[in-house]
Design an enzyme around this catalytic site. Structure first.
Site, PDB file in Angstrom:
ATOM      1  N   ARG A  41      20.012  12.125  36.325  1.00  0.00           N
ATOM      2  CA  ARG A  41      20.066  11.131  37.406  1.00  0.00           C
ATOM      3  C   ARG A  41      21.513  10.696  37.661  1.00  0.00           C
ATOM      4  O   ARG A  41      21.983  10.733  38.781  1.00  0.00           O
ATOM      5  CB  ARG A  41      19.180   9.931  37.042  1.00  0.00           C
ATOM      6  N   LYS A  83      12.966   9.415  30.013  1.00  0.00           N
ATOM      7  CA  LYS A  83      12.194   8.362  29.339  1.00  0.00           C
ATOM      8  C   LYS A  83      10.746   8.418  29.825  1.00  0.00           C
ATOM      9  O   LYS A  83      10.496   8.406  31.037  1.00  0.00           O
ATOM     10  CB  LYS A  83      12.825   7.019  29.692  1.00  0.00           C
ATOM     11  N   ALA A  84       9.805   8.500  28.869  1.00  0.00           N
ATOM     12  CA  ALA A  84       8.400   8.680  29.250  1.00  0.00           C
ATOM     13  C   ALA A  84       7.878   7.462  30.000  1.00  0.00           C
ATOM     14  O   ALA A  84       8.217   6.328  29.679  1.00  0.00           O
ATOM     15  CB  ALA A  84       7.567   8.930  27.998  1.00  0.00           C
ATOM     16  N   SER A 136       8.730  18.021  18.890  1.00  0.00           N
ATOM     17  CA  SER A 136       9.028  17.202  17.716  1.00  0.00           C
ATOM     18  C   SER A 136      10.228  17.755  16.966  1.00  0.00           C
ATOM     19  O   SER A 136      10.473  18.951  16.960  1.00  0.00           O
ATOM     20  CB  SER A 136       7.835  17.158  16.764  1.00  0.00           C
ATOM     21  N   GLY A 137      10.922  16.845  16.319  1.00  0.00           N
ATOM     22  CA  GLY A 137      12.054  17.248  15.490  1.00  0.00           C
ATOM     23  C   GLY A 137      13.274  16.373  15.707  1.00  0.00           C
ATOM     24  O   GLY A 137      14.304  16.578  15.070  1.00  0.00           O
ATOM     25  N   LYS A 190       0.641  16.325  20.022  1.00  0.00           N
ATOM     26  CA  LYS A 190       1.919  15.711  19.617  1.00  0.00           C
ATOM     27  C   LYS A 190       1.701  14.246  19.225  1.00  0.00           C
ATOM     28  O   LYS A 190       2.299  13.750  18.271  1.00  0.00           O
ATOM     29  CB  LYS A 190       2.937  15.819  20.756  1.00  0.00           C
ATOM     30  N   ASN A 194       2.456  12.556  15.622  1.00  0.00           N
ATOM     31  CA  ASN A 194       3.248  11.353  15.368  1.00  0.00           C
ATOM     32  C   ASN A 194       2.453  10.322  14.568  1.00  0.00           C
ATOM     33  O   ASN A 194       3.018   9.629  13.717  1.00  0.00           O
ATOM     34  CB  ASN A 194       3.707  10.725  16.692  1.00  0.00           C
ATOM     35  N   ARG A 455     -28.409  -5.450  12.948  1.00  0.00           N
ATOM     36  CA  ARG A 455     -28.319  -5.167  14.390  1.00  0.00           C
ATOM     37  C   ARG A 455     -29.703  -5.194  15.021  1.00  0.00           C
ATOM     38  O   ARG A 455     -29.900  -5.654  16.140  1.00  0.00           O
ATOM     39  CB  ARG A 455     -27.662  -3.800  14.625  1.00  0.00           C
TER      40      ARG A 455
HETATM   41  P1  NBP Z   1      15.510   8.449  26.714  1.00  0.00           P
HETATM   42  O1  NBP Z   1      14.062   8.323  26.431  1.00  0.00           O
HETATM   43  O2  NBP Z   1      16.432   7.412  26.237  1.00  0.00           O
HETATM   44  O3  NBP Z   1      15.702   8.615  28.313  1.00  0.00           O
HETATM   45  C1  NBP Z   1      16.969   8.679  28.900  1.00  0.00           C
HETATM   46  C2  NBP Z   1      16.976   9.687  30.021  1.00  0.00           C
HETATM   47  O4  NBP Z   1      16.004   9.332  31.022  1.00  0.00           O
HETATM   48  C3  NBP Z   1      18.330   9.713  30.728  1.00  0.00           C
HETATM   49  O5  NBP Z   1      18.610  11.047  31.073  1.00  0.00           O
HETATM   50  C4  NBP Z   1      18.078   8.855  31.955  1.00  0.00           C
HETATM   51  O6  NBP Z   1      18.949   9.114  33.019  1.00  0.00           O
HETATM   52  C5  NBP Z   1      16.684   9.288  32.295  1.00  0.00           C
HETATM   53  N1  NBP Z   1      15.993   8.392  33.232  1.00  0.00           N
HETATM   54  C6  NBP Z   1      15.540   7.133  33.073  1.00  0.00           C
HETATM   55 BR1  NBP Z   1      15.775   6.123  31.571  1.00  0.00          BR
HETATM   56  N2  NBP Z   1      14.926   6.636  34.149  1.00  0.00           N
HETATM   57  C7  NBP Z   1      14.987   7.628  35.051  1.00  0.00           C
HETATM   58  C8  NBP Z   1      14.525   7.732  36.391  1.00  0.00           C
HETATM   59  N3  NBP Z   1      13.843   6.749  36.977  1.00  0.00           N
HETATM   60  N4  NBP Z   1      14.782   8.869  37.050  1.00  0.00           N
HETATM   61  C9  NBP Z   1      15.443   9.881  36.460  1.00  0.00           C
HETATM   62  N5  NBP Z   1      15.894   9.840  35.184  1.00  0.00           N
HETATM   63  C10 NBP Z   1      15.673   8.731  34.491  1.00  0.00           C
HETATM   64  O7  NBP Z   1      16.046   9.883  26.217  1.00  0.00           O
HETATM   65  P2  NBP Z   1      15.753  10.673  24.850  1.00  0.00           P
HETATM   66  O8  NBP Z   1      15.785   9.792  23.664  1.00  0.00           O
HETATM   67  O9  NBP Z   1      16.638  11.855  24.914  1.00  0.00           O
HETATM   68  O10 NBP Z   1      14.253  11.162  25.016  1.00  0.00           O
HETATM   69  C11 NBP Z   1      13.821  11.965  26.105  1.00  0.00           C
HETATM   70  C12 NBP Z   1      12.331  12.172  26.011  1.00  0.00           C
HETATM   71  O11 NBP Z   1      12.020  12.871  24.807  1.00  0.00           O
HETATM   72  C13 NBP Z   1      11.534  10.868  25.954  1.00  0.00           C
HETATM   73  O12 NBP Z   1      10.337  11.012  26.660  1.00  0.00           O
HETATM   74  C14 NBP Z   1      11.242  10.691  24.482  1.00  0.00           C
HETATM   75  O13 NBP Z   1      10.075   9.945  24.251  1.00  0.00           O
HETATM   76  C15 NBP Z   1      11.077  12.134  24.038  1.00  0.00           C
HETATM   77  N6  NBP Z   1      11.341  12.388  22.626  1.00  0.00           N
HETATM   78  C16 NBP Z   1      12.369  11.797  21.982  1.00  0.00           C
HETATM   79  C17 NBP Z   1      12.607  12.074  20.655  1.00  0.00           C
HETATM   80  C18 NBP Z   1      13.765  11.458  19.937  1.00  0.00           C
HETATM   81  O14 NBP Z   1      13.880  11.701  18.728  1.00  0.00           O
HETATM   82  N7  NBP Z   1      14.612  10.685  20.606  1.00  0.00           N
HETATM   83  C19 NBP Z   1      11.800  12.982  19.983  1.00  0.00           C
HETATM   84  C20 NBP Z   1      10.790  13.596  20.664  1.00  0.00           C
HETATM   85  C21 NBP Z   1      10.570  13.297  21.985  1.00  0.00           C
HETATM   86  P3  NBP Z   1      20.337   8.301  33.152  1.00  0.00           P
HETATM   87  O15 NBP Z   1      21.294   8.995  32.237  1.00  0.00           O
HETATM   88  O16 NBP Z   1      20.707   8.448  34.583  1.00  0.00           O
HETATM   89  O17 NBP Z   1      20.056   6.893  32.743  1.00  0.00           O
END
Ligand code: NBP
Length: 485
Positions: A41, A83-84, A136-137, A190, A194, A455
């Site tokens: 973004r 971000k989910a 995962s990882g 997944k 978790n 019951r």
């Molecule tokens: P984050 O969950 O912190 O998300 C940040 C990213 O989302 C940035 O690239 C940000 O763009 C983008 N973003 C957001 Br916030 N709102 C947006 C929007 N409205 N439109 C477009 N882009 C948007 O990143 P992460 O920790 O790398 O995790 C990414 C995914 O992987 C998540 O779903 C997370 O649950 C999953 N996950 C994470 C882990 C872990 O260990 N961290 C493990 C497994 C899965 P920006 O740079 O422009 O703000």
């Protein structure tokens, strides 16, 4: 090599969302020789990735979604790592408007599986393939080989599978990635992964607590025990990092780091989702639920402070164990048995989800792809794989010969640990509830007969009899004779 997107459509995969996870998985693809289109973004993250790691492989830098999509070979494959939640929906919408029928959108975020089911149906109606992929990882796994759980249409796996398998962790030459099942299956699996991770961490935490407060060991001594355990049946990533965390010294105070970290655990939600889903499916995942609740209790700081300020009575406490070696072995056995219960319950939930959504999930496949890359990776998963390969219809993992024998070998230790912890006032919700679950599973007569009687008394809910078929009701407010319902 990095090029701007003005060149031809040549990228095999696009990654949008270049925070920790997205940038690491993009680098992983590039390191495996794939040309990767990059998008975020805010373009600053794209540029930072190229500036720091452009040498990892062939990247195509893009700024707009249109440029991004245009940089991809057909059928286009885009991995979303944002971000989910709402962000995922808005990114999907932007991409879908720019993509064509037959293209594939992969959501690698931690999406709720019911969202994935909804998104898959909506995109299918537009001719697009949507693959909800659990990854995962953590950041290390994303870079060096995660465990990947892709759902979605089987036919999209034909084009996507080799790409994902090439960047996944490999164990004994087998990639930790396989097609899980339709629509939300990958994200469901997944989520349960978790949940199991929560349970595993809680059990390790309880073992640590017992070493600290029942045996009086310091963090370094406990680290030694975990390091030793990591050479045996408990060998796993979580046990390994436990030893490392316990061994870490705080630079500011010289104390063990664990002793200066606030004892309030946080959570992002997948554990809670697992328990909510288990409640809906009617599956007792007590190990996971206790882990989620234990984190919630730890985080109830005001309540805990109030309770401590009042000095809540402990009652009569027992003596600490005198045979440290024996008690250490008891804790090991209790941890292993409780872990078996937690995994058995997680796999029960997977079976129930599979039946509910017609996913035809294969437990042996899941155990196989969880052996590497993911947070719960462990030697133990080989045993689960073997158990389900031998009998895909196992009524419970606990009943597989290896697991049954392991529990039976440690049952006395398990009971001693729960009893000792109780007598010392040390909370062990994971160990204790897992033991109760095990005892519940083997009990000849549960008190549920009384529940059914109650019951029927207050709600005429009827009951079944042990001696003949049918449903019955006692006329509680009448002459208390029994009628067939
Ligand atoms: P984050 O969950 O912190 O998300 C940040 C990213 O989302 C940035 O690239 C940000 O763009 C983008 N973003 C957001 Br916030 N709102 C947006 C929007 N409205 N439109 C477009 N882009 C948007 O990143 P992460 O920790 O790398 O995790 C990414 C995914 O992987 C998540 O779903 C997370 O649950 C999953 N996950 C994470 C882990 C872990 O260990 N961290 C493990 C497994 C899965 P920006 O740079 O422009 O703000």
């Amino acid at each position: 090599m990095t090029e701007n997107s003005s060149t031809t459509a040549r990228a095999q995969i696009g990654v949008t969302g270049l925070a920790v996870m997205g940038s690491n998985i993009a680098r992983n693809f590039a390191r495996h020789g794939h040309t990767v289109a990059l998008h975020n973004r805010s373009v600053a993250k794209t540029d930072a990735l190229i500036a720091e790691h452009g040498g990892d492989g062939d990247f195509v830098r893009t700024e707009t979604v249109e440029e991004f999509v245009a940089a991809l070979q057909k059928p286009r494959r885009v991995l979303i790592m944002v971000k989910a939640g709402d962000a995922t929906d808005s990114v999907i919408e932007e991409l879908a408007s720019a993509m064509e029928p037959g293209d594939i959108i992969i959501d690698g975020g931690n999406a709720l599986y019911t969202d994935t089911i909804r998104r898959e149906a909506a995109l299918r109606a537009r001719g697009l393939h949507f693959v909800g992929a659990g990854i995962s990882g953590g950041e290390e796994g994303a870079l060096n080989g995660p465990s990947i759980m892709p759902g979605g249409p089987k036919e999209s796996y034909e084009s996507l599978g080799p790409l994902l398998e090439s960047v996944a962790a490999q164990v004994d030459g087998t990639p930790c990635c396989t097609h899980i099942g339709p629509d939300g299956a990958g994200h469901f699996v997944k989520m349960v992964h978790n949940g199991i991770e929560y349970a595993d961490m809680q059990l390790i935490g309880e073992a640590y607590h017992l070493f600290r407060d029942a045996l009086g060991l310091d963090a370094g001594q406990i680290a030694d025990v975990f390091a030793e355990w990591n050479t045996g049946t408990l060998e796993s990533y979580l046990i390994e990092i436990t030893a490392e965390v316990l061994r870490q010294k705080d630079a500011a105070t010289g104390q063990a780091l664990v002793d200066v970290i606030v004892d309030a655990a946080e959570q992002k939600g997948t554990g809670r989702w697992t328990v909510k889903s288990a409640l809906d499916l009617g599956v007792p995942v007590t190990g996971i639920a206790e882990a989620v609740f234990a984190r919630a209790l730890s985080g109830s700081r005001a309540q805990r402070a109030a309770a401590q300020a009042q000095g809540l009575a402990a009652g009569t406490l027992g003596d600490k164990p005198t045979d440290a070696a024996q008690f250490t072995e008891d804790i090991r056995a209790a941890l292993y048995a409780s872990k078996i219960v937690a995994y058995a319950q997680g796999f029960d939930q997977i079976a129930a989800g599979s039946a509910e959504y017609n996913w035809d999930l294969k437990p042996a496949d899941l155990a196989t792809i969880w052996r590497g890359g993911c947070i719960i990776r462990a030697q133990f998963l080989n045993r689960i794989k073997d158990a389900y390969e031998e009998n895909p219809d196992l009524p419970s993992l606990i009943l597989a010969p290896y697991f049954r024998e392991s529990i039976e070998a440690g049952i006395d230790s398990w009971r001693r640990v729960v009893a000792t912890a109780t007598m010392l006032g040390i909370p062990v919700p994971g160990f204790a509830s897992s033991l109760s679950y095990y005892d519940g599973l083997r009990a000849e007569r549960l008190p549920a007969a009384l529940t059914q009687g109650q019951r029927d008394f207050f709600g005429a809910h009827t009951y079944e009899r042990t001696d003949r078929p049918g449903k019955f009701h006692t006329l509680w407010s009448g002459d208390r004779s029994e009628v067939q319902a």
